[in-house]
Write an enzyme that holds these catalytic residues in place. Structure first.
Site, PDB file in Angstrom:
ATOM      1  N   ARG A  66       0.823  -1.218   0.000  1.00 27.00           N
ATOM      2  CA  ARG A  66       0.000   0.000   0.000  1.00 27.00           C
ATOM      3  C   ARG A  66       0.854   1.264   0.000  1.00 27.00           C
ATOM      4  NH1 ARG A  66      -3.804   2.302   4.461  1.00 27.00           N
ATOM      5  NH2 ARG A  66      -5.351   3.432   3.238  1.00 27.00           N
ATOM      6  N   HIS A  70       0.322   4.519  -2.397  1.00 23.21           N
ATOM      7  CA  HIS A  70       0.098   5.884  -1.899  1.00 23.21           C
ATOM      8  C   HIS A  70       1.248   6.822  -2.258  1.00 23.21           C
ATOM      9  CE1 HIS A  70      -3.477   5.424   1.049  1.00 23.21           C
ATOM     10  NE2 HIS A  70      -3.536   4.475   0.133  1.00 23.21           N
ATOM     11  N   ASN A  98      -3.770   8.847   4.899  1.00 25.55           N
ATOM     12  CA  ASN A  98      -2.581   8.144   5.385  1.00 25.55           C
ATOM     13  C   ASN A  98      -2.467   8.060   6.908  1.00 25.55           C
ATOM     14  OD1 ASN A  98      -1.853   8.040   2.679  1.00 25.55           O
ATOM     15  ND2 ASN A  98      -0.571   9.866   2.800  1.00 25.55           N
ATOM     16  N   HIS A 197      -6.514  -5.847  -2.457  1.00 20.93           N
ATOM     17  CA  HIS A 197      -7.305  -6.054  -1.241  1.00 20.93           C
ATOM     18  C   HIS A 197      -7.551  -7.536  -0.973  1.00 20.93           C
ATOM     19  CE1 HIS A 197      -8.995  -1.638  -1.063  1.00 20.93           C
ATOM     20  NE2 HIS A 197      -7.684  -1.706  -0.963  1.00 20.93           N
TER      21      HIS A 197
HETATM   22  C1  HEM Z   1     -10.308   1.389  -5.410  1.00 27.06           C
HETATM   23  C2  HEM Z   1      -9.604   2.266  -4.758  1.00 27.06           C
HETATM   24  C3  HEM Z   1      -9.090   2.001  -3.370  1.00 27.06           C
HETATM   25  C4  HEM Z   1      -9.644   2.414  -2.203  1.00 27.06           C
HETATM   26  C5  HEM Z   1     -10.891   3.260  -2.023  1.00 27.06           C
HETATM   27  C6  HEM Z   1      -8.825   1.878  -1.134  1.00 27.06           C
HETATM   28  C7  HEM Z   1      -9.053   2.084   0.205  1.00 27.06           C
HETATM   29  C8  HEM Z   1      -8.435   1.395   1.229  1.00 27.06           C
HETATM   30  C9  HEM Z   1      -8.777   1.505   2.624  1.00 27.06           C
HETATM   31  C10 HEM Z   1      -9.847   2.420   3.213  1.00 27.06           C
HETATM   32  C11 HEM Z   1      -7.986   0.647   3.312  1.00 27.06           C
HETATM   33  C12 HEM Z   1      -7.983   0.402   4.835  1.00 27.06           C
HETATM   34  C13 HEM Z   1      -7.221   1.520   5.517  1.00 27.06           C
HETATM   35  C14 HEM Z   1      -7.404   1.564   7.014  1.00 27.06           C
HETATM   36  O1  HEM Z   1      -8.396   1.084   7.543  1.00 27.06           O
HETATM   37  O2  HEM Z   1      -6.511   2.107   7.676  1.00 27.06           O
HETATM   38  C15 HEM Z   1      -7.137  -0.012   2.351  1.00 27.06           C
HETATM   39  C16 HEM Z   1      -6.187  -0.963   2.642  1.00 27.06           C
HETATM   40  C17 HEM Z   1      -5.319  -1.489   1.716  1.00 27.06           C
HETATM   41  N1  HEM Z   1      -5.187  -1.096   0.395  1.00 27.06           N
HETATM   42 FE1  HEM Z   1      -6.523  -0.019  -0.633  1.00 27.06          FE
HETATM   43  N2  HEM Z   1      -7.803   1.156  -1.678  1.00 27.06           N
HETATM   44  C18 HEM Z   1      -7.916   1.216  -3.037  1.00 27.06           C
HETATM   45  C19 HEM Z   1      -7.042   0.672  -3.959  1.00 27.06           C
HETATM   46  C20 HEM Z   1      -5.867   0.050  -3.621  1.00 27.06           C
HETATM   47  C21 HEM Z   1      -4.788  -0.234  -4.534  1.00 27.06           C
HETATM   48  C22 HEM Z   1      -4.767   0.162  -6.006  1.00 27.06           C
HETATM   49  C23 HEM Z   1      -3.824  -0.876  -3.809  1.00 27.06           C
HETATM   50  C24 HEM Z   1      -2.463  -1.376  -4.241  1.00 27.06           C
HETATM   51  C25 HEM Z   1      -1.981  -1.338  -5.461  1.00 27.06           C
HETATM   52  C26 HEM Z   1      -4.307  -1.009  -2.457  1.00 27.06           C
HETATM   53  C27 HEM Z   1      -3.667  -1.672  -1.436  1.00 27.06           C
HETATM   54  C28 HEM Z   1      -4.170  -1.807  -0.152  1.00 27.06           C
HETATM   55  C29 HEM Z   1      -3.636  -2.745   0.813  1.00 27.06           C
HETATM   56  C30 HEM Z   1      -2.551  -3.765   0.574  1.00 27.06           C
HETATM   57  C31 HEM Z   1      -4.353  -2.534   2.008  1.00 27.06           C
HETATM   58  C32 HEM Z   1      -4.143  -3.226   3.366  1.00 27.06           C
HETATM   59  C33 HEM Z   1      -3.081  -2.447   4.130  1.00 27.06           C
HETATM   60  C34 HEM Z   1      -2.738  -2.976   5.516  1.00 27.06           C
HETATM   61  O3  HEM Z   1      -3.219  -4.013   5.954  1.00 27.06           O
HETATM   62  O4  HEM Z   1      -1.936  -2.283   6.167  1.00 27.06           O
HETATM   63  N3  HEM Z   1      -5.538  -0.418  -2.373  1.00 27.06           N
HETATM   64  N4  HEM Z   1      -7.418   0.480   1.093  1.00 27.06           N
END
Ligand code: HEM
Ligand SMILES: *[C@@H]1O[C@H](CO)[C@@H](O)[C@H](O)[C@H]1NC(C)=O
Ligand SMILES: *[C@@H]1O[C@H](CO)[C@@H](O)[C@H](O)[C@H]1NC(C)=O
Ligand SMILES: *[C@@H]1O[C@H](CO)[C@@H](O)[C@H](O)[C@H]1NC(C)=O
Ligand SMILES: *[C@@H]1O[C@H](CO)[C@@H](O)[C@H](O)[C@H]1NC(C)=O
Length: 333
Positions: A66, A70, A98, A197
């Site tokens: 992630r 970002h 973030n 995800h």
């Molecule tokens: C469709 C658009 C996207 C939205 C709205 C989104 C939103 C989010 C949100 C809200 C979280 C949880 C954050 C939290 O609760 O602190 C998350 C986690 C995550 N996102 Fe996304 N995301 C998107 C696309 C992506 C993309 C394109 C990637 C990577 C190329 C990605 C990788 C991740 C990963 C790996 C996590 C888990 C992180 C962890 O466990 O620390 N996401 N995302």
């Protein structure tokens, strides 16, 4: 300044610029063998650290993936995400998408320290993020790809840009599509990239509205999330984004969407009777296609506006800009 007013430092400044210019001419584009002679141990150093962390804290690999996302979506893949706040600017770490959410900064520091010991001043923080993202995916069963290298690091960060450029979990399909289109991605690439995800976790805070109010969520799934999220009123409780195989990089995320078990509103938007459905169906039935599209989209994401040539710098410490940059600025005035 005093030291710049005598002739010698001016010659030195010119020399530095000329040197950087020539180096820049030689390496204006990203390439996979960028460090093969200047830092041959780079890949093994990073791989070893990721192998270690996956055995200690499996979620960390999701967090590292992630970080690269970002970084790249905000002014390009320039490690601006890693700069700490200073007295003269607020960085991106405390920006709403973030803050209290991104993690893994310490691990990047650990890797950078090892890399600096072996190849001082050579490898950018932005490139480290790109390699780390690839190795993180591989470490939990995902596809591999050849990482393009040669990015340089920014000398500034922008507090307001993440709120503009990072898609939010309450967005609908057209808003998500627009956010990815702004960065040059198609629907298909958006669906493939969001397949990230399949690993990692999210806080109740980010899907509270969905589990309480939305009709397109599996009712048992919603009920168990509601029970757990409201148990002690702590909206920072974490839940896996992929409820089936939370820590394996596979295509279960897409199968979950087909059974209305997307965790975030934005996840379920990708399978909600719209134009993204067909890609969800493809990836859910064929993980080979998902892996190959994901890998290509990651390479493309890694190519978002990199700084090359004489732009930016190779930071010594990923958290702050180099002292010499300040010196060059002073000399150039
Ligand atoms: C469709 C658009 C996207 C939205 C709205 C989104 C939103 C989010 C949100 C809200 C979280 C949880 C954050 C939290 O609760 O602190 C998350 C986690 C995550 N996102 Fe996304 N995301 C998107 C696309 C992506 C993309 C394109 C990637 C990577 C190329 C990605 C990788 C991740 C990963 C790996 C996590 C888990 C992180 C962890 O466990 O620390 N996401 N995302
Ligand atoms: C910071 O990002 C915002 C939003 O993308 C943009 O409007 C602004 O011009 C940027 N500021 C600088 C100094 O780049
Ligand atoms: C999606 O959200 C945007 C911004 O909130 C809104 O203007 C638009 O009407 C919504 N589109 C649909 C199809 O709901
Ligand atoms: C919620 O908590 C219960 C135990 O209190 C557990 O059995 C259940 O699996 C949890 N739900 C989720 C979605 O993790
Ligand atoms: C998945 O797609 C690939 C090409 O995209 C194809 O070669 C393969 O046969 C498909 N696998 C299955 C199980 O359908």
């Amino acid at each position: 300044m005093d030291s710049c007013s005598s002739k010698k430092p001016i010659t030195l400044c010119l020399g530095i610029f000329l040197f950087l210019f020539l180096v820049g001419m030689a390496y204006a584009q990203l390439s996979s063998n960028f460090y093969s002679s200047s830092c041959p141990k780079l890949f093994p150093i990073i791989r070893a650290e990721i192998d270690y962390i996956v055995s200690k804290d499996k979620r960390m690999v999701a967090s590292l993936l992630r970080l690269h996302f970002h970084d790249c979506f905000v002014n390009g893949c320039d490690a601006s995400i890693l700069l700490d706040d200073t007295e003269t600017f607020n960085g991106e770490k405390t920006a709403p998408p973030n803050f209290n959410s991104l993690r893994g900064y310490d691990l990047i520091d650990t890797i950078k320290l090892q890399v600096e010991t072996l190849c001082p001043g050579v490898v950018s923080c932005a490139d480290i993020l790109a390699i780390v993202a690839r190795d993180a995916v591989v470490s939990v069963g995902g596809p591999s790809w050849s990482v393009e290298l040669g990015r340089r690091d920014s000398t500034t960060a922008n507090f307001s840009a993440p709120s503009t450029d990072i898609p939010a979990p309450d967005m609908n399909l057209s808003a998500l599509t627009a956010a990815f289109a702004k960065k040059g991605f198609t629907f298909k690439e958006m669906v493939a990239l969001t397949g990230s995800h399949t690993i990692g976790q999210a806080r109740c805070l980010t899907f509270q509205t969905r589990i309480n109010n939305e009709p397109n969520i599996d009712s048992q799934f919603a009920a168990s999330l509601r029970a757990n999220c409201s148990s002690n009123g702590d909206l920072n409780i974490l839940f896996p984004l992929d409820t089936t195989t939370p820590m394996a990089f596979d295509n279960a995320y897409f199968k979950n969407l087909q059974s209305q078990k997307g965790l975030l509103h934005s996840d379920q938007q990708l399978f909600s009777g719209g134009y993204a459905d067909r890609f969800v169906n493809t990836y859910s039935s064929n993980s080979t296609t998902f892996f190959s599209d994901f890998a290509s989209a990651m390479v493309k994401m890694g190519n978002l506006n990199p700084l090359t040539g004489t732009s930016g710098e190779i930071r010594t410490n990923c958290r702050k800009i180099n002292a010499h940059y300040v010196y060059e600025l002073v000399c150039s005035i």
